[in-house]
Scaffold this motif. Structure first.
Motif, short mmCIF file in Angstrom:
data_model
loop_
_atom_site.label_atom_id
_atom_site.label_comp_id
_atom_site.label_asym_id
_atom_site.label_seq_id
_atom_site.Cartn_x
_atom_site.Cartn_y
_atom_site.Cartn_z
N LEU A 65 0.83 -1.20 0.00
CA LEU A 65 0.00 0.00 0.00
C LEU A 65 0.87 1.25 0.00
O LEU A 65 0.66 2.18 -0.79
CB LEU A 65 -0.93 -0.01 1.22
N LYS A 66 1.88 1.26 0.86
CA LYS A 66 2.80 2.42 0.93
C LYS A 66 3.57 2.59 -0.36
O LYS A 66 3.73 3.71 -0.86
CB LYS A 66 3.76 2.26 2.11
N THR A 67 4.05 1.49 -0.92
CA THR A 67 4.80 1.55 -2.18
C THR A 67 3.94 2.13 -3.30
O THR A 67 4.38 3.01 -4.04
CB THR A 67 5.30 0.14 -2.57
N ALA A 68 2.71 1.64 -3.41
CA ALA A 68 1.81 2.12 -4.46
C ALA A 68 1.46 3.59 -4.26
O ALA A 68 1.49 4.38 -5.21
CB ALA A 68 0.54 1.27 -4.49
N ARG A 69 1.16 3.98 -3.03
CA ARG A 69 0.80 5.38 -2.77
C ARG A 69 1.97 6.32 -2.97
O ARG A 69 1.79 7.44 -3.46
CB ARG A 69 0.21 5.52 -1.36
N ASN A 70 3.16 5.88 -2.61
CA ASN A 70 4.35 6.72 -2.84
C ASN A 70 4.61 6.95 -4.32
O ASN A 70 5.24 7.92 -4.70
CB ASN A 70 5.59 6.12 -2.17
N ALA A 71 4.10 6.05 -5.15
CA ALA A 71 4.27 6.17 -6.60
C ALA A 71 3.06 6.88 -7.23
O ALA A 71 2.94 6.92 -8.46
CB ALA A 71 4.46 4.80 -7.22
N GLY A 72 2.17 7.41 -6.41
CA GLY A 72 1.01 8.13 -6.93
C GLY A 72 -0.18 7.25 -7.22
O GLY A 72 -1.14 7.69 -7.85
N GLY A 73 -0.15 6.01 -6.78
CA GLY A 73 -1.26 5.09 -7.03
C GLY A 73 -1.95 4.68 -5.76
O GLY A 73 -2.01 5.44 -4.79
N ASP A 74 -2.44 3.46 -5.75
CA ASP A 74 -3.13 2.93 -4.58
C ASP A 74 -3.13 1.41 -4.67
O ASP A 74 -2.97 0.84 -5.75
CB ASP A 74 -4.58 3.44 -4.52
N LEU A 75 -3.29 0.76 -3.52
CA LEU A 75 -3.42 -0.69 -3.46
C LEU A 75 -4.75 -0.96 -2.79
O LEU A 75 -5.03 -0.42 -1.72
CB LEU A 75 -2.28 -1.33 -2.68
N ARG A 76 -5.57 -1.78 -3.42
CA ARG A 76 -6.89 -2.12 -2.89
C ARG A 76 -7.03 -3.62 -2.82
O ARG A 76 -6.34 -4.35 -3.55
CB ARG A 76 -7.97 -1.50 -3.76
N ILE A 77 -7.91 -4.08 -1.94
CA ILE A 77 -8.12 -5.51 -1.78
C ILE A 77 -9.52 -5.86 -2.27
O ILE A 77 -10.43 -5.05 -2.21
CB ILE A 77 -7.91 -5.99 -0.33
N ALA A 78 -9.66 -7.09 -2.78
CA ALA A 78 -10.95 -7.51 -3.33
C ALA A 78 -11.19 -8.98 -3.06
O ALA A 78 -10.24 -9.75 -2.86
CB ALA A 78 -10.97 -7.26 -4.84
N ALA A 79 -12.48 -9.34 -3.05
CA ALA A 79 -12.92 -10.74 -2.90
C ALA A 79 -12.30 -11.38 -1.65
O ALA A 79 -11.75 -12.46 -1.70
CB ALA A 79 -12.58 -11.55 -4.16
N VAL A 80 -12.42 -10.68 -0.53
CA VAL A 80 -11.78 -11.12 0.71
C VAL A 80 -12.62 -12.21 1.38
O VAL A 80 -13.77 -11.97 1.75
CB VAL A 80 -11.60 -9.93 1.68
N ARG A 98 -10.23 -0.92 2.59
CA ARG A 98 -11.64 -1.25 2.38
C ARG A 98 -11.73 -2.36 1.33
O ARG A 98 -11.15 -2.25 0.25
CB ARG A 98 -12.41 -0.02 1.93
N ALA A 99 -12.46 -3.39 1.66
CA ALA A 99 -12.60 -4.53 0.75
C ALA A 99 -13.63 -4.23 -0.34
O ALA A 99 -14.66 -3.64 -0.07
CB ALA A 99 -13.00 -5.77 1.52
N HIS A 100 -13.32 -4.66 -1.54
CA HIS A 100 -14.21 -4.51 -2.69
C HIS A 100 -14.72 -5.90 -3.09
O HIS A 100 -14.01 -6.89 -2.91
CB HIS A 100 -13.47 -3.84 -3.85
N PRO A 101 -15.92 -5.97 -3.65
CA PRO A 101 -16.50 -7.28 -3.97
C PRO A 101 -15.68 -8.09 -4.97
O PRO A 101 -15.54 -9.30 -4.83
CB PRO A 101 -17.89 -6.96 -4.55
N THR A 102 -15.16 -7.42 -6.00
CA THR A 102 -14.39 -8.12 -7.03
C THR A 102 -13.21 -7.25 -7.45
O THR A 102 -13.24 -6.02 -7.28
CB THR A 102 -15.23 -8.40 -8.29
N PRO A 103 -12.19 -7.84 -8.04
CA PRO A 103 -11.06 -7.04 -8.53
C PRO A 103 -11.49 -6.02 -9.59
O PRO A 103 -10.95 -4.93 -9.66
CB PRO A 103 -10.10 -8.07 -9.13
N GLU A 104 -12.51 -6.38 -10.37
CA GLU A 104 -12.97 -5.51 -11.44
C GLU A 104 -13.62 -4.23 -10.89
O GLU A 104 -13.60 -3.20 -11.57
CB GLU A 104 -13.95 -6.25 -12.36
N THR A 105 -14.20 -4.30 -9.71
CA THR A 105 -14.89 -3.14 -9.13
C THR A 105 -14.03 -2.30 -8.21
O THR A 105 -14.47 -1.24 -7.74
CB THR A 105 -16.15 -3.59 -8.36
N ALA A 106 -12.82 -2.73 -7.94
CA ALA A 106 -11.98 -2.05 -6.94
C ALA A 106 -11.67 -0.60 -7.31
O ALA A 106 -11.53 0.25 -6.43
CB ALA A 106 -10.69 -2.82 -6.71
N PHE A 107 -11.55 -0.31 -8.58
CA PHE A 107 -11.24 1.06 -9.01
C PHE A 107 -12.40 1.72 -9.73
O PHE A 107 -12.21 2.74 -10.39
CB PHE A 107 -9.97 1.10 -9.87
#
Length: 110
Positions: A65-80, A98-107
C-alpha cells in the motif's frame, strides 16, 4: 502460496492463492514493487483464493500500500474471504483497506 499478476488498462491485479505468511510475504512485496517499477501503481490484491494471512502477510500488504501510494497510485483488496476479513477486522486494518466485492470493481468510480 502462489502469486499471479495480470495487467489491465487502468490497473494491475495480483492474485494470491494459499496462505500469505512470512514465507510468501517477500514475494508479494517484490510483485508490488515490480508493478510500480513498470508504471502500474494502481494495484488490486485479489484475495479470493487466500486461505489465511498472518502478521507478516499483513505487513507485506501494508508495505505494498505504501509503495503504491508513494508512486502516486493505490493498493486495494478484493474478494476477501471471511477468515482473512476476520484478521483484518481484528487488527483494525479493515479501516485502512476497504474490501471490494471483485477485482474488477476495486477502481470503479476513480
Amino acid at each position: 502460496m502462489n502469486l499471479s499478476t495480470t495487467t489491465h488498462e487502468s490497473h494491475a491485479v495480483i492474485s494470491v492463492t494459499g496462505r500469505l505468511t512470512a514465507a510468501g510475504a517477500p514475494a508479494l512485496r517484490a510483485a508490488v514493487q515490480e508493478l510500480v517499477d513498470a508504471g502500474s501503481a494502481r494495484i488490486v490484491l485479489d484475495l479470493a483464493a487466500t486461505a489465511f494471512v498472518d502478521s507478516s502477510g499483513l505487513g507485506a500488504i501494508i508495505g505494498g500500500l505504501k509503495t503504491a501510494r508513494n508512486a502516486g497510485g493505490d493498493l486495494r483488496i478484493a474478494a476477501v474471504p471471511e477468515p482473512v476479513a476476520a484478521v483484518l477486522r481484528l487488527t483494525n486494518l479493515d479501516r485502512v483497506l476497504r474490501a471490494h466485492p471483485t477485482p474488477e470493481t476495486a477502481f470503479d468510480g476513480d
